[in-house]
Design a protein around this motif. Structure first.
Motif, PDB file in Angstrom:
ATOM      1  N   GLN A 152       0.824  -0.956  -0.569  1.00 37.36           N
ATOM      2  CA  GLN A 152      -0.116  -0.100  -0.029  1.00 37.36           C
ATOM      3  C   GLN A 152       0.746   1.237  -0.424  1.00 37.36           C
ATOM      4  N   LEU A 153       0.188   1.842  -0.560  1.00 40.44           N
ATOM      5  CA  LEU A 153       0.935   3.601  -0.641  1.00 40.44           C
ATOM      6  C   LEU A 153      -0.099   4.190  -0.316  1.00 40.44           C
ATOM      7  N   HIS A 154       0.569   5.380   0.453  1.00 46.44           N
ATOM      8  CA  HIS A 154      -0.307   6.674   1.170  1.00 46.44           C
ATOM      9  C   HIS A 154       0.239   7.716   1.113  1.00 46.44           C
ATOM     10  N   ALA A 155      -1.009   8.794   0.505  1.00 47.53           N
ATOM     11  CA  ALA A 155      -0.480  10.495   0.676  1.00 47.53           C
ATOM     12  C   ALA A 155       0.803   9.705   2.068  1.00 47.53           C
ATOM     13  N   GLY A 156       1.774  11.382   2.074  1.00 45.94           N
ATOM     14  CA  GLY A 156       1.942  12.060   2.909  1.00 45.94           C
ATOM     15  C   GLY A 156       3.491  10.805   2.800  1.00 45.94           C
ATOM     16  N   GLN A 157       3.823   9.925   1.770  1.00 44.46           N
ATOM     17  CA  GLN A 157       4.444   9.075   2.491  1.00 44.46           C
ATOM     18  C   GLN A 157       5.739   9.040   1.378  1.00 44.46           C
ATOM     19  N   VAL A 158       6.903   8.646   1.972  1.00 41.39           N
ATOM     20  CA  VAL A 158       7.653   7.772   0.832  1.00 41.39           C
ATOM     21  C   VAL A 158       7.933   6.472   0.789  1.00 41.39           C
ATOM     22  N   THR A 159       8.060   5.743   0.179  1.00 41.42           N
ATOM     23  CA  THR A 159       8.143   3.984   0.161  1.00 41.42           C
ATOM     24  C   THR A 159       9.246   4.280  -0.893  1.00 41.42           C
ATOM     25  N   VAL A 160      10.194   3.488   0.026  1.00 41.42           N
ATOM     26  CA  VAL A 160      11.364   2.967  -1.189  1.00 41.42           C
ATOM     27  C   VAL A 160      11.574   1.121  -0.923  1.00 41.42           C
ATOM     28  N   LEU A 161      11.756   1.280  -2.145  1.00 40.22           N
ATOM     29  CA  LEU A 161      11.990  -0.690  -2.984  1.00 40.22           C
ATOM     30  C   LEU A 161      13.449  -0.276  -2.742  1.00 40.22           C
ATOM     31  N   ILE A 162      13.631  -1.818  -1.782  1.00 33.42           N
ATOM     32  CA  ILE A 162      15.604  -1.763  -2.041  1.00 33.42           C
ATOM     33  C   ILE A 162      15.736  -3.310  -2.197  1.00 33.42           C
ATOM     34  N   GLY A 163      17.026  -3.934  -2.235  1.00 33.52           N
ATOM     35  CA  GLY A 163      16.571  -4.806  -2.413  1.00 33.52           C
ATOM     36  C   GLY A 163      17.979  -5.305  -3.483  1.00 33.52           C
ATOM     37  N   PRO A 164      18.422  -6.613  -3.363  1.00 31.60           N
ATOM     38  CA  PRO A 164      19.464  -7.098  -3.979  1.00 31.60           C
ATOM     39  C   PRO A 164      19.200  -7.122  -5.291  1.00 31.60           C
ATOM     40  N   ASN A 165      20.446  -6.964  -6.223  1.00 29.48           N
ATOM     41  CA  ASN A 165      19.868  -7.026  -7.999  1.00 29.48           C
ATOM     42  C   ASN A 165      18.742  -7.905  -7.770  1.00 29.48           C
ATOM     43  N   GLY A 166      18.524  -8.143  -9.089  1.00 31.24           N
ATOM     44  CA  GLY A 166      17.973  -9.245  -9.218  1.00 31.24           C
ATOM     45  C   GLY A 166      16.192  -9.678  -8.005  1.00 31.24           C
ATOM     46  N   ALA A 167      16.142  -9.275  -7.449  1.00 30.61           N
ATOM     47  CA  ALA A 167      15.629  -9.148  -6.468  1.00 30.61           C
ATOM     48  C   ALA A 167      13.807  -9.341  -6.797  1.00 30.61           C
ATOM     49  N   GLY A 168      13.663  -7.773  -8.294  1.00 30.96           N
ATOM     50  CA  GLY A 168      12.044  -7.691  -8.606  1.00 30.96           C
ATOM     51  C   GLY A 168      11.633  -6.698  -8.169  1.00 30.96           C
ATOM     52  N   LYS A 169      12.476  -5.291  -7.898  1.00 25.64           N
ATOM     53  CA  LYS A 169      12.589  -4.597  -8.107  1.00 25.64           C
ATOM     54  C   LYS A 169      11.688  -3.294  -9.288  1.00 25.64           C
ATOM     55  N   SER A 170      12.451  -3.214 -10.113  1.00 18.41           N
ATOM     56  CA  SER A 170      11.633  -2.511 -11.447  1.00 18.41           C
ATOM     57  C   SER A 170      10.915  -3.729 -11.973  1.00 18.41           C
ATOM     58  N   THR A 171      10.186  -4.461 -11.799  1.00 17.44           N
ATOM     59  CA  THR A 171       9.338  -5.670 -12.396  1.00 17.44           C
ATOM     60  C   THR A 171       8.229  -4.973 -12.023  1.00 17.44           C
ATOM     61  N   LEU A 172       8.568  -5.239 -10.397  1.00 14.88           N
ATOM     62  CA  LEU A 172       7.021  -4.738  -9.349  1.00 14.88           C
ATOM     63  C   LEU A 172       6.533  -2.936  -9.969  1.00 14.88           C
ATOM     64  N   PHE A 173       7.752  -2.116  -9.703  1.00 16.49           N
ATOM     65  CA  PHE A 173       7.859  -0.983 -10.705  1.00 16.49           C
ATOM     66  C   PHE A 173       7.004  -1.127 -12.176  1.00 16.49           C
ATOM     67  N   LYS A 174       7.262  -1.547 -12.643  1.00 19.75           N
ATOM     68  CA  LYS A 174       7.119  -1.845 -14.304  1.00 19.75           C
ATOM     69  C   LYS A 174       5.459  -1.831 -13.844  1.00 19.75           C
ATOM     70  N   CYS A 175       5.144  -2.682 -13.060  1.00 20.66           N
ATOM     71  CA  CYS A 175       3.751  -3.428 -13.461  1.00 20.66           C
ATOM     72  C   CYS A 175       2.752  -2.903 -12.477  1.00 20.66           C
ATOM     73  N   ILE A 176       3.252  -1.486 -11.864  1.00 18.53           N
ATOM     74  CA  ILE A 176       2.867  -0.247 -11.135  1.00 18.53           C
ATOM     75  C   ILE A 176       2.428   0.989 -12.191  1.00 18.53           C
ATOM     76  N   ALA A 177       3.524   0.856 -13.101  1.00 23.25           N
ATOM     77  CA  ALA A 177       3.099   2.581 -13.947  1.00 23.25           C
ATOM     78  C   ALA A 177       2.694   0.881 -14.870  1.00 23.25           C
TER      79      ALA A 177
END
Length: 264
Positions: free
Chosen positions: A36-61
């Motif tokens: 969940q992303l809430h108004a007023g919050q900065v949510t940071v995705l972290i993880g090692p290479n290949g963890a799925g960060k950009s993939t999740l980002f592209k799903c949301i985008a």
């Protein structure tokens, strides 16, 4: 009564993901993501290479079509028209394929297209966005001749212009926005992201620098092998045990003079 209503509005997530999974070319890339992303919050995705960060980002985008449920501003993503959603959701990818010989100011003006507003309305918004991104002095410069960091900041100005409007509920997605920036510009950009959050925006950002994540993130989401391994405030997620287990580094946790957590 009004106060209760306002509180309920603030607590309602602008992005609500439930049981999101993605398989591409028979590879399971994401599994059972709840976020969940809430108004007023900065949510940071972290993880090692290949963890799925950009993939999740592209799903949301909207670049991938995962299984599961994704509500944006209370409505399923598939029910949004592209133009209506673009007035409330802006995306800054890692790299832009823009090759046309636009001037920097013309690139920033592209952010105003979803609003169908007049040039007279757009000009002060474009100038303010470029001032905030510290690229106003580059307004007459040909975009292809800019450095990588300058291009990144011009595109950041573009999404600032895009998110300027009458809509109160907004989401900003930033995919490794600091990768081409020097130290001062990294902090400038993330400070502006924090400023947007303070103004009621929900911000999601991918960064590799765990100290930047600790400094600017209200909520950290640690991904590993396409699953959420840990979620919470920086103190809960960036423990020495987590850093060693998921990043393969024995970290020491220190406290900066201004109270921020620092990993060394």
């Amino acid at each position: 009564m009004t106060h209760t209503k306002d509180t309920a509005y603030l607590n309602k997530p602008l992005l609500d993901i439930k049981q999101l999974s993605l398989t591409l070319q028979r590879r399971q890339l994401l599994t059972d993501i709840d976020l969940q992303l809430h108004a007023g919050q900065v949510t940071v995705l972290i993880g090692p290479n290949g963890a799925g960060k950009s993939t999740l980002f592209k799903c949301i985008a909207g670049e991938h079509s995962p299984r599961g449920h994704m509500l944006l501003f209370g409505r399923e993503r598939a029910l949004w028209s592209r133009q209506a959603l673009a007035r409330q959701l802006a995306v800054l990818p890692q790299q832009s394929g823009l090759q046309f010989p636009f001037l920097a100011q013309e690139v920033v003006s592209l952010g105003r297209i979803p609003h169908n507003s007049s040039e007279r309305e757009n000009l002060p918004i474009i100038e303010q966005a470029m001032q905030r991104a510290q690229v106003w002095h580059l307004r007459e410069a040909p975009y292809p001749q800019l450095s990588g960091g300058e291009k990144q900041r011009v595109h950041f100005a573009r999404i600032l212009a895009q998110l300027t409007g009458s809509e109160k509920q907004r989401i900003l997605l930033l995919d490794e926005p600091t990768s081409a920036l020097d130290l001062g510009q990294q902090h400038l950009l993330l400070s502006e992201a924090h400023r947007l959050a303070a103004d009621g925006c929900a911000v999601l950002v991918i960064v590799h620098d765990l100290n930047l994540a600790a400094r600017y993130g209200n909520q950290l989401v640690l991904l590993h092998n396409g699953r959420i391994a840990s979620v919470g405030c920086p103190e809960q997620v960036l423990t020495p045990a987590n850093v060693e287990q998921y990043f393969g580094y024995k970290a020491q946790l220190l406290q900066s003079p201004d109270g921020h957590q620092v990993l060394v």
